[in-house]
Design an enzyme around this catalytic site. Structure first.
Site, mmCIF file in Angstrom:
data_model
loop_
_atom_site.group_PDB
_atom_site.id
_atom_site.type_symbol
_atom_site.label_atom_id
_atom_site.label_comp_id
_atom_site.label_asym_id
_atom_site.label_seq_id
_atom_site.Cartn_x
_atom_site.Cartn_y
_atom_site.Cartn_z
ATOM 1 C CG ASN A 175 34.685 -35.411 6.141
ATOM 2 O OD1 ASN A 175 34.590 -34.809 5.079
ATOM 3 N ND2 ASN A 175 35.358 -34.942 7.172
ATOM 4 N N GLY A 176 35.187 -36.965 3.038
ATOM 5 C CA GLY A 176 36.422 -36.950 2.255
ATOM 6 C C GLY A 176 36.211 -37.622 0.915
ATOM 7 N NE ARG B 120 32.744 -31.594 9.124
ATOM 8 C CZ ARG B 120 34.002 -31.348 9.488
ATOM 9 N NH1 ARG B 120 34.240 -30.571 10.504
ATOM 10 N NH2 ARG B 120 34.994 -31.879 8.844
ATOM 11 C CG HIS C 117 45.312 -1.841 -16.844
ATOM 12 N ND1 HIS C 117 46.182 -1.298 -17.750
ATOM 13 C CD2 HIS C 117 45.479 -1.146 -15.699
ATOM 14 C CE1 HIS C 117 46.880 -0.330 -17.165
ATOM 15 N NE2 HIS C 117 46.462 -0.223 -15.917
ATOM 16 C CB CYS D 180 30.720 -35.143 4.820
ATOM 17 S SG CYS D 180 30.385 -35.262 3.077
ATOM 18 C CD GLU E 118 35.669 -11.741 3.035
ATOM 19 O OE1 GLU E 118 36.238 -12.502 2.240
ATOM 20 O OE2 GLU E 118 34.848 -12.150 3.881
ATOM 21 C CE LYS F 267 31.767 -13.756 3.261
ATOM 22 N NZ LYS F 267 33.093 -14.026 3.638
ATOM 23 C CD GLU G 136 31.186 -17.122 0.783
ATOM 24 O OE1 GLU G 136 31.349 -16.021 1.336
ATOM 25 O OE2 GLU G 136 31.495 -18.189 1.310
ATOM 26 C CD1 TRP H 110 28.961 -29.131 0.323
ATOM 27 C CD2 TRP H 110 30.713 -30.279 -0.456
ATOM 28 N NE1 TRP H 110 29.522 -28.404 -0.702
ATOM 29 C CE2 TRP H 110 30.602 -29.083 -1.192
ATOM 30 C CE3 TRP H 110 31.751 -31.159 -0.769
ATOM 31 C CZ2 TRP H 110 31.472 -28.750 -2.226
ATOM 32 C CZ3 TRP H 110 32.619 -30.831 -1.803
ATOM 33 C CH2 TRP H 110 32.476 -29.636 -2.513
ATOM 34 C CE LYS I 138 32.078 -21.200 9.057
ATOM 35 N NZ LYS I 138 32.131 -19.895 8.403
HETATM 36 C C1 F6R Z 1 33.977 -17.609 2.700
HETATM 37 C C2 F6R Z 1 34.447 -18.757 3.421
HETATM 38 C C3 F6R Z 1 35.507 -19.589 2.808
HETATM 39 C C4 F6R Z 1 36.571 -19.937 3.845
HETATM 40 C C5 F6R Z 1 37.603 -20.908 3.246
HETATM 41 C C6 F6R Z 1 38.711 -21.219 4.234
HETATM 42 O O1 F6R Z 1 32.978 -16.937 3.382
HETATM 43 O O2 F6R Z 1 34.010 -19.045 4.493
HETATM 44 O O3 F6R Z 1 36.075 -18.964 1.695
HETATM 45 O O4 F6R Z 1 37.175 -18.759 4.263
HETATM 46 O O5 F6R Z 1 36.960 -22.083 2.878
HETATM 47 O O6 F6R Z 1 38.203 -21.830 5.371
HETATM 48 P P1 F6R Z 1 39.047 -21.916 6.700
HETATM 49 O O7 F6R Z 1 39.262 -20.518 7.178
HETATM 50 O O8 F6R Z 1 38.216 -22.714 7.630
HETATM 51 O O9 F6R Z 1 40.351 -22.566 6.344
#
Ligand code: F6R
Length: 607
Positions: free
Chosen positions: A98-99, A27, A502, A2, A479, A483, A486, A74, A602
């Site tokens: 927010n929160g 956000r 395993h 948010c 990773e 990606k 997501e 969000w 984000k």
């Molecule tokens: C994946 C992604 C999230 C962030 C995670 C941590 O693409 O963006 O997994 O890496 O939410 O966020 P930060 O780095 O802002 O603490």
């Protein structure tokens, strides 16, 4: 999670609020809304979905007024519909949040007994009603805030406006970030300095527990005990220009292509150009004085931490514990008396990472933060900070922040190795040189995007996928899988290649593509055997390797990409790039929303 904004302006508030919200849309984008004071009364416009929908609504029904608040959501409590969109309002007050208000159920019960009628399923609406109760009892807005805030449990940032109080916005922070912006006869509030950048570069960050009364003349700051306190304003270096896509179709693609520059800038900030050696600012601990380091982060940053574990242990001989922040903070780990804590975060606002940092700091551990946003909550709470120079990352899926984090962590590992005398100078110089070559190698990989696009057509048809890697390439496989899931919504799991037998090998059939990250290093032959094992079971295998690896895979896999040869120490920074492009191209082929994938945001400022 948010985004919130507030303005007291000399001009119409709606346009300023919208501008701030556009910059905060990363956000959350489930709904958006504004409230202003119109002739002393609260007026609201809200819309489900992205800010675009709110703009359409405002074109049909403009919102006058010069004092106002705005929100991009969000969803936490309640569906992402218009009724649950912020601002939440009674006749007397409008609130954006927010929160999470953790005790909202008890508060709601109490408020309903007092006759309050709720319009939404949200936790936020309890704040609006609580304030209204105090206002009806005769409290001023500031008195109502001073009474209501201590009754709220959880982590939050709030902005409020009050009917009949033109030119007043109250903001509060506990756990979630909030910045006050200082203008010329105008004042602003925003979840981050980025939101305020078009309006002002002078900001004051609220401290934990603070709340602030904003009027056109300035701000009065209060701490959690309601004492008036002074808080310094600082200059931010953020540009007011709207961050654009620079001709790229998506932010994510732009950010992928920015990586040669971002990694180069980050390395340049940590490597002395004269000596060609890593030269770090003072750290809050001495490498020789610690016997263990714990690295804690979430998501992509956690995979950067996992990569760093290999570096620190292999090159510097320092034991490393790596943990997911949401686990670390609640499992009460015994802390090594010669230990230190490092956290990694792009946003610097991730609630779990911040809590882990505080947990260790309160128990006497020295703390170091690797963050992308200077002035963020994590940057301010840590004993020492190293910045990744990735610039604003807008695409929800993290790309350039990850490679910038790896650049910082690799330099830290080299610094640690030198201080502990774990590696001789010649080898250290070779490793530093390998790192300095990374931007050029990433550039070379980006030239191969067309071939990666072909591979993506295969993945786009899959429902499930595996990503495999060994050693340093295991976190990179994790990773890569993150990606893909997501942004394409394809189920993908990362595994250590040696773990395949395993259990996960039971999943393999011709419908399960397998991506393997396997440049030719000391473990290559072992991974090559794993590749043959899955090929023998009918899987389409896609291999990211180097020239040497590509020429030794026999029979060759379904698809392979040969990267330039590079010291394995620096290779993770290069190998992850084709996986980012693969995820991007797969999402594109599937037609998903690359920059704003469903259900995500984000900056994760809730637990
Ligand atoms: C994946 C992604 C999230 C962030 C995670 C941590 O693409 O963006 O997994 O890496 O939410 O966020 P930060 O780095 O802002 O603490």
């Amino acid at each position: 999670m948010c985004g919130i904004v507030g303005v007291i302006a000399k001009r119409p508030a709606a346009g300023l609020l919208l501008e701030g919200l556009r910059r905060l849309e990363y956000r959350g984008y489930d709904s958006a809304g504004l409230a202003t004071l119109e002739g002393g009364k609260i007026a609201r416009r809200r819309a489900r979905g992205k800010i675009r929908a709110l703009e359409d609504r405002l074109r049909e029904e403009p919102l006058p007024g010069v004092t106002g608040i705005g929100h991009t959501r969000w969803a936490t409590h309640g569906k992402p519909n218009e009724a649950n969109a912020h601002p939440h309002a009674t006749g007397q007050v409008a609130v954006v949040h927010n929160g999470i208000i953790e005790n909202y159920k008890e508060l709601r019960r109490e408020l309903e007994q007092k006759g309050c009628v709720f319009q939404s399923e949200t936790d936020t609406e309890t704040v609006a009603h609580l304030l209204s109760v105090y206002l009806r009892e005769g409290a001023s807005p500031a008195e109502a805030a001073a009474k209501a805030l201590p009754r709220l449990e959880g982590a939050f940032a709030l902005a409020m406006i009050f009917a009949g109080h033109e030119g007043l916005v109250i903001g509060a922070r506990r756990g979630s970030p909030l910045a006050v912006g200082h203008g010329e006869g105008e004042m602003y509030l925003g979840s981050d300095a980025l939101a305020l950048a078009p309006l002002t570069s002078r900001v004051t960050y609220l401290e934990e527990g603070d709340w602030a009364e904003l009027t056109a003349d300035g701000a009065v700051f209060h701490d959690a005990g309601n004492n008036i306190v002074s808080r310094e304003a600082q200059q931010t270096a953020l540009s007011g220009a709207m961050i654009g896509k620079a001709g790229y179709r998506h932010f994510m693609l732009k950010e992928i292509f920015e990586q040669p520059g971002v990694v180069g800038d980050t390395l340049a900030s940590l490597i002395d150009p004269e000596t060609g050696r890593v030269a770090l600012p003072d750290l809050p601990f001495k490498w020789n004085a610690i016997q263990k380091i714990s690295i804690v982060a979430c998501g992509t940053a956690y995979y950067a931490a996992k990569t760093a574990k290999y570096w620190f242990e292999q090159v510097a001989g320092l034991p490393v514990e790596v943990d997911i922040a949401s686990e670390y903070r609640y499992r009460s780990p015994p802390l090594h008396d010669k230990g230190a804590l490092m956290v990694i975060s792009q946003s610097g606002e991730t609630a779990d990472t911040l809590a882990a940092l505080r947990f260790a700091g309160e128990r006497g551990q020295k703390t170091l933060a690797v963050v992308n946003v200077p002035g963020s909550s994590i940057a301010r709470a840590a004993d020492g900070v190293l910045q990744t120079h990735a610039g604003p990352e807008i695409g929800v899926a993290s790309t350039k922040a990850f490679t910038a984090q790896l650049a910082v962590l690799a330099c830290l590992a080299l610094d640690c190795a030198r201080t502990r005398g774990a590696v001789d100078e010649t080898r250290l110089d070779a490793l530093t040189q390998a790192l300095r070559a990374v931007p050029g190698h990433i550039n070379a990989v980006l030239q191969k995007s067309a071939s990666i696009r072909e591979a993506a057509q295969i993945l786009a048809e899959a429902r499930d996928m595996l990503y495999l890697g060994r050693g340093l390439y295991y976190p990179i496989a994790l990773e890569g899988a993150l990606k893909l899931k997501e942004i394409s919504y394809i189920h993908a799991e990362g595994y250590a290649a040696g773990e395949l037998k395993h259990g996960p090998i039971a999943l393999i059939d011709e419908d399960m593509p397998v991506v393997v990250v396997a440049p030719h290093d000391a473990l290559f032959e072992k991974t090559a055997s794993n590749i043959q094992e899955v090929m023998a079971r009918g899987a389409k295998v896609l291999v990211v390797t180097d020239e040497k690896g590509a020429s030794s895979l026999d029979p060759p896999p379904f698809w392979q990409l040969a990267l330039p040869e590079i010291d394995p120490f620096a290779a993770p920074l290069v190998c992850v790039v084709p996986l980012q492009v693969l995820a991007y191209e797969t999402a594109l082929a599937k037609g998903t929303d690359v920059d704003q994938p469903r259900n995500l945001a984000k900056s994760v400022t809730v637990e």
